[in-house]
Design an enzyme around this catalytic site. Structure first.
Site, short mmCIF file in Angstrom:
data_model
loop_
_atom_site.label_atom_id
_atom_site.label_comp_id
_atom_site.label_asym_id
_atom_site.label_seq_id
_atom_site.Cartn_x
_atom_site.Cartn_y
_atom_site.Cartn_z
N ARG A 310 0.80 -1.22 0.00
CA ARG A 310 0.00 0.00 0.00
C ARG A 310 0.84 1.28 0.00
NH1 ARG A 310 -3.09 1.55 3.35
NH2 ARG A 310 -4.78 2.27 2.04
N TYR A 314 -0.03 3.30 -3.27
CA TYR A 314 -0.92 4.45 -3.12
C TYR A 314 -0.28 5.61 -2.34
CZ TYR A 314 -4.40 0.61 -3.54
OH TYR A 314 -5.13 -0.49 -3.89
N CYS A 341 14.54 -4.14 -5.76
CA CYS A 341 15.27 -3.24 -6.65
C CYS A 341 14.29 -2.25 -7.28
CB CYS A 341 15.99 -4.03 -7.72
SG CYS A 341 17.13 -5.20 -7.01
#
Ligand SMILES: *Cc1c(COP(=O)(O)O)cnc(C)c1O
Length: 413
Positions: A310, A314, A341
């Site tokens: 998350r 977002y 990476c």
């Protein structure tokens, strides 16, 4: 408000030594108490039910707990249907809210007797083609378009790929009637992670108004309306949880003023919440690997975006507690990272946290929904285990960690 831990710091520290980190830990008591409070607040509402959105945490032990507390399952794919069915959530306790649905998923939902919630007017025909007819009970997902402004996370309804439009809605029910459907429901989903009760209350008003319209214009008496999910959680310590009681009281007033006078008393009320049901009752426990200084200061964890994406996806805030740093411990502004990476593999950016060393244990809060379930194998990362903190204090593994063999199982050499 401060963020609470599911158990004592000492117990969490012991667990982090006994069990391989990182892992997700869910709090059975918290899940049960919240589910009861939700149901209790809506005790007045006929046949009240929350269909837990399985995607939030698709783990059988958690689904069983929620089923014991009266939840059904909201599924959107064949594996989710299968999961619900295998934990004993069957028939109309399953709501199948899918989009861009393949025929075999319609068929499976139909076989299971799930409530099928169609996302588009063309899906009436698609469902008919898939199962050779229409079911006795059918629901439609309504997208209000310009009549409603979406909230930040779910976006503007006009831009959303979901649901049938205002212009199409009555035609959908008409076609269903003509196709032999006898029982009807209505669904919408216009909010996500919303903390303002007004948003949910307005959704109820919108659906109640449509219920009356369906009766007046088509003679359809809906069996239930489903207000969708979207009740948010206070990810930040200074935010307030939405009061179920406040939402319920206002929806009750609307029910009394819109539904009852229309002769629709008995219309059942349901939700499809995922996040609020498990989100606050799951944490991600991880250990500090390396503390480094480059142009900024970094704390690298053994968890990464594959355990909780998350923040990277977002830009979401997740509160972080560093265990065993007393009040007043010296702090430092750091980025808390994983080992992918990808430079967005960060749990926090420019966060003031107690000064950390290699080996320290951190707890990332509110990881009980869209946490483990959004995991992936990019960079060869293996999904970690899930544990359940039982009400009696015991800790049980409810999903093992992936192994190299799991990862290689699909490969041809
Ligand atoms: C994700 C989703 C939900 C659950 O939303 P939450 O924000 O987790 O409550 C409910 N219904 C549908 C159709 C969804 O896609």
């Amino acid at each position: 408000m401060t963020k609470t831990l599911p158990t004592t710091e000492q117990r969490l520290t012991e667990l982090a030594h006994e069990l391989p980190t990182p892992f997700h830990l869910y709090d059975e008591r918290g899940i049960r108490e919240n589910a009861r409070a939700f149901v209790q607040a809506f005790a007045w509402a006929p046949g009240f039910r929350n269909y837990y959105a399985v995607k939030a945490a698709p783990t059988p032990a958690l689904l069983r707990i929620l089923a014991e507390e009266g939840c059904g399952a909201d599924c959107s794919s064949l594996p989710e249907l299968e999961l619900a069915q295998r934990v004993g959530i069957t028939g109309e306790s399953i709501m199948f809210t899918s989009n861009d649905t393949p025929p075999e998923e319609f068929r499976r939902a139909y076989e299971l007797g799930a409530v099928i919630n169609l996302d588009d007017i063309t899906h009436i025909q698609a469902l008919e083609d898939a199962v050779g007819g229409l079911p006795e009970l059918l629901s439609f997902r309504y997208n209000p378009g310009p009549e409603r402004t979406g909230n930040a996370i779910i976006g503007n309804p006009v831009e959303a790929k979901y649901g049938v439009t205002s212009d199409q809605l009555l035609d959908c029910y008409r076609a269903a009637q003509a196709g032999g459907v006898r029982r009807f429901a209505l669904h919408t989903m216009v909010a996500s992670n919303e903390l303002d009760p007004a948003f949910i209350i307005e959704t109820a008003r919108m659906l109640f108004t449509l219920a009356v319209r369906l009766k007046d214009e088509l003679g359809i008496e809906l069996e239930f309306v489903n207000l969708g999910g979207g009740i948010g959680i206070p990810y930040r310590p200074e935010q307030q949880a939405m009061s179920y009681q406040e939402v319920s009281d206002s929806i009750r007033a609307l029910y009394d003023s819109i539904i009852k006078p229309a002769g629709l008393d008995g219309l059942r009320l349901s939700f499809e919440c995922g996040r609020v049901m498990t989100g606050p009752y799951g944490v991600l426990v991880s250990r500090v690997r390396h503390v480094t200084r480059k142009y900024k200061d970094y704390v690298g964890l053994d968890a990464c975006m594959a355990n909780l994406m998350r923040p990277a996806m977002y830009g979401s805030y997740h509160h972080i507690t560093v265990l065993n740093k007393g009040e007043g411990a010296p702090t430092q502004m750091v980025d808390v990272t994983g080992s992918l990476c990808e430079n967005n593999d960060k749990f926090a950016i420019d966060r003031d946290l107690p000064v950390m060393q290699s080996g320290d244990v951190v707890v990332i809060h509110d990881a009980g929904a869209h946490g483990h379930s959004m995991g992936f194998n990019y960079n060869g990362k293996l999904r970690s285990a899930e544990y359940l903190l039982r009400e009696d204090g015991g800790v049980e593994m409810i999903r093992r960690a992936e192994t190299l063999d799991d990862l290689f199982a699909t490969l041809s050499f």
